[in-house]
Design an enzyme around this catalytic site. Structure first.
Site, PDB file in Angstrom:
ATOM      1  N   LYS A  49      74.836  82.956  27.235  1.00 35.66           N
ATOM      2  CA  LYS A  49      74.385  81.898  26.326  1.00 35.66           C
ATOM      3  C   LYS A  49      73.122  82.130  25.934  1.00 35.66           C
ATOM      4  O   LYS A  49      72.498  81.658  25.124  1.00 35.66           O
ATOM      5  CB  LYS A  49      74.666  80.546  27.053  1.00 35.66           C
ATOM      6  N   ASP A 109      68.302  88.276  25.361  1.00 39.45           N
ATOM      7  CA  ASP A 109      67.189  87.206  25.474  1.00 39.45           C
ATOM      8  C   ASP A 109      66.234  87.763  26.530  1.00 39.45           C
ATOM      9  O   ASP A 109      65.057  88.066  26.546  1.00 39.45           O
ATOM     10  CB  ASP A 109      67.470  85.719  26.015  1.00 39.45           C
ATOM     11  N   ASP A 112      66.252  91.558  33.065  1.00 41.70           N
ATOM     12  CA  ASP A 112      65.677  91.071  34.119  1.00 41.70           C
ATOM     13  C   ASP A 112      65.808  92.459  35.429  1.00 41.70           C
ATOM     14  O   ASP A 112      65.265  93.333  35.211  1.00 41.70           O
ATOM     15  CB  ASP A 112      66.526  89.950  34.886  1.00 41.70           C
ATOM     16  N   PHE A 161      60.651  82.956  37.723  1.00 43.18           N
ATOM     17  CA  PHE A 161      61.885  82.479  37.251  1.00 43.18           C
ATOM     18  C   PHE A 161      61.308  81.575  36.108  1.00 43.18           C
ATOM     19  O   PHE A 161      60.576  80.759  36.260  1.00 43.18           O
ATOM     20  CB  PHE A 161      62.600  81.629  38.139  1.00 43.18           C
ATOM     21  N   VAL A 162      61.863  81.877  34.866  1.00 45.87           N
ATOM     22  CA  VAL A 162      61.507  81.112  33.586  1.00 45.87           C
ATOM     23  C   VAL A 162      62.425  80.692  33.122  1.00 45.87           C
ATOM     24  O   VAL A 162      63.737  81.125  33.351  1.00 45.87           O
ATOM     25  CB  VAL A 162      60.577  82.184  32.722  1.00 45.87           C
ATOM     26  N   ASP A 168      67.888  79.331  31.149  1.00 46.40           N
ATOM     27  CA  ASP A 168      68.430  78.212  31.888  1.00 46.40           C
ATOM     28  C   ASP A 168      67.927  77.958  33.506  1.00 46.40           C
ATOM     29  O   ASP A 168      67.751  79.050  33.968  1.00 46.40           O
ATOM     30  CB  ASP A 168      69.780  77.700  31.823  1.00 46.40           C
ATOM     31  N   ARG A 174      67.552  74.961  28.272  1.00 45.66           N
ATOM     32  CA  ARG A 174      67.820  76.181  27.189  1.00 45.66           C
ATOM     33  C   ARG A 174      67.120  75.650  25.816  1.00 45.66           C
ATOM     34  O   ARG A 174      66.565  76.550  25.272  1.00 45.66           O
ATOM     35  CB  ARG A 174      69.225  76.478  27.088  1.00 45.66           C
TER      36      ARG A 174
HETATM   37  C1  PRP Z   1      70.987  86.211  31.961  1.00 44.69           C
HETATM   38  C2  PRP Z   1      70.225  86.790  30.567  1.00 44.69           C
HETATM   39  C3  PRP Z   1      70.584  88.247  30.681  1.00 44.69           C
HETATM   40  C4  PRP Z   1      70.902  88.570  32.180  1.00 44.69           C
HETATM   41  C5  PRP Z   1      69.852  89.399  32.257  1.00 44.69           C
HETATM   42  O1  PRP Z   1      72.176  85.582  31.566  1.00 44.69           O
HETATM   43  O2  PRP Z   1      70.779  85.919  29.615  1.00 44.69           O
HETATM   44  O3  PRP Z   1      71.954  88.223  29.822  1.00 44.69           O
HETATM   45  O4  PRP Z   1      70.897  87.357  32.725  1.00 44.69           O
HETATM   46  O5  PRP Z   1      69.822  89.855  33.839  1.00 44.69           O
HETATM   47  P1  PRP Z   1      69.809  90.947  34.497  1.00 44.69           P
HETATM   48  O6  PRP Z   1      68.947  91.806  33.800  1.00 44.69           O
HETATM   49  O7  PRP Z   1      69.303  90.866  35.802  1.00 44.69           O
HETATM   50  O8  PRP Z   1      71.136  91.311  34.370  1.00 44.69           O
HETATM   51  P2  PRP Z   1      73.029  84.876  32.446  1.00 44.69           P
HETATM   52  O9  PRP Z   1      74.163  85.892  33.361  1.00 44.69           O
HETATM   53  O10 PRP Z   1      71.970  83.835  33.550  1.00 44.69           O
HETATM   54  O11 PRP Z   1      73.963  83.975  31.558  1.00 44.69           O
HETATM   55  P3  PRP Z   1      73.645  82.958  30.558  1.00 44.69           P
HETATM   56  O12 PRP Z   1      72.941  83.815  29.495  1.00 44.69           O
HETATM   57  O13 PRP Z   1      74.600  82.297  30.037  1.00 44.69           O
HETATM   58  O14 PRP Z   1      72.166  82.111  31.097  1.00 44.69           O
END
Ligand code: PRP
Length: 190
Positions: A49, A109, A112, A161-162, A168, A174
């Site tokens: 999301k 987005d 990480d 953590f942002v 979120d 969000r």
């Molecule tokens: C977050 C973000 C990326 C991913 C990055 O999604 O939106 O897709 O983590 O992390 P990484 O580089 O360590 O793999 P999340 O899985 O939290 O789901 P969300 O977007 O639904 O919050």
């Protein structure tokens, strides 16, 4: 920064402001438009999301400069409700259609650990698109566990953590128009 909204009370500090996001999104759209000027259309694949805000703003910015776009969404998960990557990637929602021969741009987005994107790139590549590139609004260089090519990066941010602009904490924050760090007491009360 504190303009009286409810969430400002929970934010310790802003990392990237609303205006910075707006300007960077415009810049990224111009870069992508220039690089894809010779193609008929680009298929944006937004990663739910978190990317929903950036996808919406980026697609509109790209619409101002061309080429034509179509939008697809995937949902994958690598986080639980906590604050760090598990490394486990699950498909929660797949593509709705064939991407064979398409010029795909993954819209993320944040990168990480890179685990989600690394997996996603391979997954999309296996479906015979004409090309796959990535635009990511944020990247945490100090959190990278797996190197993954990201052609278009908005901001490199610290390994904290942002939340905000799609990101979120336990599904909240969000909708913030900027990206910031939560006050420690927010974690304590959750
Ligand atoms: C977050 C973000 C990326 C991913 C990055 O999604 O939106 O897709 O983590 O992390 P990484 O580089 O360590 O793999 P999340 O899985 O939290 O789901 P969300 O977007 O639904 O919050």
């Amino acid at each position: 920064m504190a303009d009286g909204t409810w969430y400002d009370a929970d934010i310790d500090r802003v990392i990237v402001s609303e205006q910075q996001i707006r300007e960077k999104t415009e810049d990224l759209a111009k870069q992508v438009a220039a690089d894809y000027r010779a193609v008929e259309s680009v298929l944006l694949v937004g990663v739910l999301k978190g990317a929903v805000m950036f996808m919406a703003d980026f697609a509109r910015a790209l619409g101002r400069y061309g080429p034509k776009t179509e939008m697809e969404f995937m949902a994958v998960s690598s986080y639980g409700q906590g604050t760090s990557s598990s490394g486990v990637v699950r498909i929660l929602k797949d593509l709705d259609r064939d991407i064979t021969g398409r010029h795909v741009v993954i819209v993320e987005d944040i990168v990480d650990s890179g685990l989600t994107l690394s997996w996603l790139r391979k997954y999309l590549q296996s479906r015979q698109p004409a090309s796959v590139e990535v635009v990511a609004l944020f990247r945490k260089p100090d959190a990278i566990k797996v190197q993954v090519p990201v052609r278009y990066v908005g901001f490199d941010i610290p390994n904290e953590f942002v939340v905000g602009y799609g990101l979120d904490f336990a599904e909240r924050y969000r909708e913030l128009p900027y990206v910031g760090v939560l006050k420690p007491e927010v974690y304590a009360r959750s």
